[in-house]
Scaffold this motif. Structure first.
Motif, PDB file in Angstrom:
ATOM      1  N   GLU A   1       0.817  -1.208   0.000  1.00 45.80           N
ATOM      2  CA  GLU A   1       0.000   0.000   0.000  1.00 45.80           C
ATOM      3  C   GLU A   1       0.855   1.265   0.000  1.00 45.80           C
ATOM      4  OE1 GLU A   1      -2.987   2.307   3.103  1.00 45.80           O
ATOM      5  OE2 GLU A   1      -3.168   0.133   2.901  1.00 45.80           O
ATOM      6  N   LEU A   2       1.875   1.315   0.862  1.00 44.10           N
ATOM      7  CA  LEU A   2       2.693   2.519   0.971  1.00 44.10           C
ATOM      8  C   LEU A   2       3.648   2.682  -0.208  1.00 44.10           C
ATOM      9  CD1 LEU A   2       3.452   2.680   4.801  1.00 44.10           C
ATOM     10  CD2 LEU A   2       1.590   3.726   3.499  1.00 44.10           C
ATOM     11  N   TYR A   3       4.067   1.577  -0.808  1.00 41.32           N
ATOM     12  CA  TYR A   3       4.940   1.672  -1.980  1.00 41.32           C
ATOM     13  C   TYR A   3       4.206   2.349  -3.133  1.00 41.32           C
ATOM     14  CZ  TYR A   3       8.355   0.408  -5.541  1.00 41.32           C
ATOM     15  OH  TYR A   3       9.291   0.464  -6.545  1.00 41.32           O
ATOM     16  N   SER A   4       2.921   2.124  -3.244  1.00 49.63           N
ATOM     17  CA  SER A   4       2.150   2.700  -4.351  1.00 49.63           C
ATOM     18  C   SER A   4       1.985   4.214  -4.211  1.00 49.63           C
ATOM     19  CB  SER A   4       0.776   2.032  -4.449  1.00 49.63           C
ATOM     20  OG  SER A   4      -0.034   2.371  -3.339  1.00 49.63           O
ATOM     21  N   VAL A   5       2.148   4.765  -2.993  1.00 52.89           N
ATOM     22  CA  VAL A   5       1.973   6.210  -2.788  1.00 52.89           C
ATOM     23  C   VAL A   5       3.306   6.903  -2.492  1.00 52.89           C
ATOM     24  CG1 VAL A   5      -0.368   5.855  -1.940  1.00 52.89           C
ATOM     25  CG2 VAL A   5       1.506   5.975  -0.294  1.00 52.89           C
ATOM     26  N   ARG A   6       4.422   6.210  -2.708  1.00 49.64           N
ATOM     27  CA  ARG A   6       5.731   6.713  -2.300  1.00 49.64           C
ATOM     28  C   ARG A   6       6.129   8.025  -2.981  1.00 49.64           C
ATOM     29  NH1 ARG A   6       5.995   3.311  -6.291  1.00 49.64           N
ATOM     30  NH2 ARG A   6       7.574   3.456  -7.947  1.00 49.64           N
ATOM     31  N   ASN A   7       5.616   8.269  -4.190  1.00 48.08           N
ATOM     32  CA  ASN A   7       6.058   9.434  -4.953  1.00 48.08           C
ATOM     33  C   ASN A   7       5.158  10.655  -4.814  1.00 48.08           C
ATOM     34  OD1 ASN A   7       8.395   8.293  -6.076  1.00 48.08           O
ATOM     35  ND2 ASN A   7       7.223   7.299  -7.704  1.00 48.08           N
TER      36      ASN A   7
ATOM     37  N   ILE B   1      -1.166  16.866 -10.589  1.00 50.69           N
ATOM     38  CA  ILE B   1      -1.341  16.232 -11.903  1.00 50.69           C
ATOM     39  C   ILE B   1      -0.599  14.897 -11.933  1.00 50.69           C
ATOM     40  CG2 ILE B   1      -0.830  16.452 -14.357  1.00 50.69           C
ATOM     41  CD1 ILE B   1      -1.140  19.501 -14.009  1.00 50.69           C
ATOM     42  N   TYR B   2       0.617  14.891 -11.386  1.00 48.21           N
ATOM     43  CA  TYR B   2       1.416  13.655 -11.328  1.00 48.21           C
ATOM     44  C   TYR B   2       0.648  12.576 -10.560  1.00 48.21           C
ATOM     45  CZ  TYR B   2       5.291  10.486 -10.282  1.00 48.21           C
ATOM     46  OH  TYR B   2       6.083   9.373 -10.173  1.00 48.21           O
ATOM     47  N   THR B   3       0.071  12.969  -9.423  1.00 47.33           N
ATOM     48  CA  THR B   3      -0.683  12.014  -8.601  1.00 47.33           C
ATOM     49  C   THR B   3      -1.877  11.462  -9.357  1.00 47.33           C
ATOM     50  OG1 THR B   3      -0.018  13.119  -6.559  1.00 47.33           O
ATOM     51  CG2 THR B   3      -1.988  11.735  -6.459  1.00 47.33           C
ATOM     52  N   GLY B   4      -2.571  12.346 -10.071  1.00 48.95           N
ATOM     53  CA  GLY B   4      -3.734  11.898 -10.826  1.00 48.95           C
ATOM     54  C   GLY B   4      -3.384  10.870 -11.892  1.00 48.95           C
ATOM     55  N   ILE B   5      -2.238  11.091 -12.532  1.00 47.04           N
ATOM     56  CA  ILE B   5      -1.844  10.184 -13.615  1.00 47.04           C
ATOM     57  C   ILE B   5      -1.264   8.877 -13.083  1.00 47.04           C
ATOM     58  CG2 ILE B   5      -0.267   9.869 -15.574  1.00 47.04           C
ATOM     59  CD1 ILE B   5      -0.487  12.898 -16.059  1.00 47.04           C
TER      60      ILE B   5
ATOM     61  N   LEU C   1       2.494   2.234  -9.935  1.00 45.32           N
ATOM     62  CA  LEU C   1       3.378   1.193 -10.453  1.00 45.32           C
ATOM     63  C   LEU C   1       4.530   1.747 -11.286  1.00 45.32           C
ATOM     64  CD1 LEU C   1       0.721  -1.493 -11.497  1.00 45.32           C
ATOM     65  CD2 LEU C   1       2.135  -1.429  -9.437  1.00 45.32           C
ATOM     66  N   GLU C   2       4.747   3.077 -11.267  1.00 48.90           N
ATOM     67  CA  GLU C   2       5.858   3.624 -12.036  1.00 48.90           C
ATOM     68  C   GLU C   2       7.176   3.027 -11.555  1.00 48.90           C
ATOM     69  OE1 GLU C   2       4.814   7.053  -9.086  1.00 48.90           O
ATOM     70  OE2 GLU C   2       3.874   5.283  -9.966  1.00 48.90           O
ATOM     71  N   PRO C   3       8.116   2.765 -12.440  1.00 54.45           N
ATOM     72  CA  PRO C   3       9.345   2.053 -12.087  1.00 54.45           C
ATOM     73  C   PRO C   3      10.418   2.930 -11.453  1.00 54.45           C
ATOM     74  CG  PRO C   3       9.327   2.490 -14.432  1.00 54.45           C
ATOM     75  CD  PRO C   3       7.997   2.982 -13.900  1.00 54.45           C
ATOM     76  N   TRP C   4      10.086   4.157 -11.040  1.00 53.60           N
ATOM     77  CA  TRP C   4      11.073   5.034 -10.415  1.00 53.60           C
ATOM     78  C   TRP C   4      10.546   5.510  -9.059  1.00 53.60           C
ATOM     79  CZ3 TRP C   4       8.560   6.314 -15.033  1.00 53.60           C
ATOM     80  CH2 TRP C   4       7.510   7.236 -14.909  1.00 53.60           C
ATOM     81  N   THR C   5      11.471   5.980  -8.239  1.00 51.50           N
ATOM     82  CA  THR C   5      11.121   6.523  -6.929  1.00 51.50           C
ATOM     83  C   THR C   5      11.739   7.910  -6.804  1.00 51.50           C
ATOM     84  OG1 THR C   5      11.016   4.344  -5.882  1.00 51.50           O
ATOM     85  CG2 THR C   5      11.326   6.234  -4.430  1.00 51.50           C
ATOM     86  N   LEU C   6      10.889   8.916  -6.594  1.00 54.95           N
ATOM     87  CA  LEU C   6      11.358  10.285  -6.453  1.00 54.95           C
ATOM     88  C   LEU C   6      11.931  10.511  -5.056  1.00 54.95           C
ATOM     89  CD1 LEU C   6       8.350  12.137  -8.169  1.00 54.95           C
ATOM     90  CD2 LEU C   6      10.496  11.356  -9.213  1.00 54.95           C
ATOM     91  N   LYS C   7      12.820  11.466  -4.938  1.00 56.15           N
ATOM     92  CA  LYS C   7      13.455  11.764  -3.655  1.00 56.15           C
ATOM     93  C   LYS C   7      13.102  13.181  -3.206  1.00 56.15           C
ATOM     94  CE  LYS C   7      15.747   7.853  -3.711  1.00 56.15           C
ATOM     95  NZ  LYS C   7      15.448   6.757  -2.751  1.00 56.15           N
TER      96      LYS C   7
END
Length: 247
Positions: free
Chosen positions: A77-83, A99-103, A111-117
């Motif tokens: 659950e938390l991995y899906s909202v990490r960004n 907008i990023y969250t909506g998309i 499920l995007e393959p990157w993690t923002l910092k």
């Protein structure tokens, strides 16, 4: 392979609200906090069974807890909202983050393959007062909005008068020299309980930082947000702090 979270250390486990298990878009973390406690109990029980019911020794490290958290629905659950939060703090800004969250969250379910910092530590993000416009907030009306100290009273917070202070300064000169001079004393604004206030010196020449530790509701905001990292927040005596009897 996603990394395993580090929530265990020699002698303890991070459980409940302390690891920051908040689902940001839902503004909800009670369910994850409670589940982490259940996982911790199961992990400790299994460890005792494996060790033939031997007493738990001081400093025992149980890294299995990290793996159990990683394999639970908490991680999924938390991995899906990490960004979501870091997307608002980068070049996209708040509206770009929305907008990023909506998309990527509502459509692609995180499920995007990157993690923002995040861009640096919270305490380093404050702008000098000269670069900011003061905000004039309306006075509380006692119906919809309330004054700070009335809300602190509702928390039922209390600390024994004779206990060692749990809020101290590493350098007593820094609040006035740097925080007040450069940032207009952010301690008196980021604290939700009015613990910190700048008051005139008895001589009338200058200001000093007064710490009203009795008001502290143990949020640790000051420890995180102080731009000088000069506030030393330590755990107070047991039984002290907010009570929230009405909840």
């Amino acid at each position: 392979m996603k990394s395993v979270p580090r929530m265990s250390f020699p002698g303890g486990l991070l459980v409940g609200c302390s690891p920051g298990l908040l689902n940001v878009p839902k503004i909800k973390g009670t369910h994850t906090a409670m589940k982490s406690g259940m996982i911790a109990a199961d992990t400790i029980f299994n460890k005792l069974i494996e060790d033939n019911h031997q007493p738990v020794t001081q400093g025992l490290h149980i890294p299995e807890y990290d793996t159990d958290i990683r394999n639970s629905w908490i991680w999924k659950e938390l991995y899906s909202v990490r960004n979501i939060r870091p997307s608002c703090h980068g070049p996209l800004g708040v509206y770009g983050g929305m907008i990023y969250t909506g998309i990527f969250y509502w459509i692609f379910r995180g499920l995007e393959p990157w993690t923002l910092k995040h861009k640096g530590a919270d305490y380093s993000q404050l702008k000098p007062a000269k670069d900011c416009t003061p905000i004039e907030y309306p006075k509380p009306d006692g119906k919809i909005s309330f004054d700070l100290l009335s809300s602190v009273a509702l928390s039922g917070t209390n600390h024994a008068d004779d206990q060692p202070p749990h809020l101290t300064l590493l350098d007593d000169s820094i609040p006035v020299k740097r925080n007040l001079a450069q940032f207009d004393g952010p301690e008196q604004r980021f604290c939700p309980a009015g613990v910190y206030e700048y008051v005139p010196l008895e001589s009338g020449n200058g200001m000093r930082l007064q710490i009203n530790a009795q008001n502290c509701v143990h949020c640790k905001t000051c420890d995180i947000k102080d731009p000088s990292q000069n506030i030393n927040w330590v755990v107070p005596e047991g039984g002290g702090g907010p009570a929230y009897n009405g909840m």
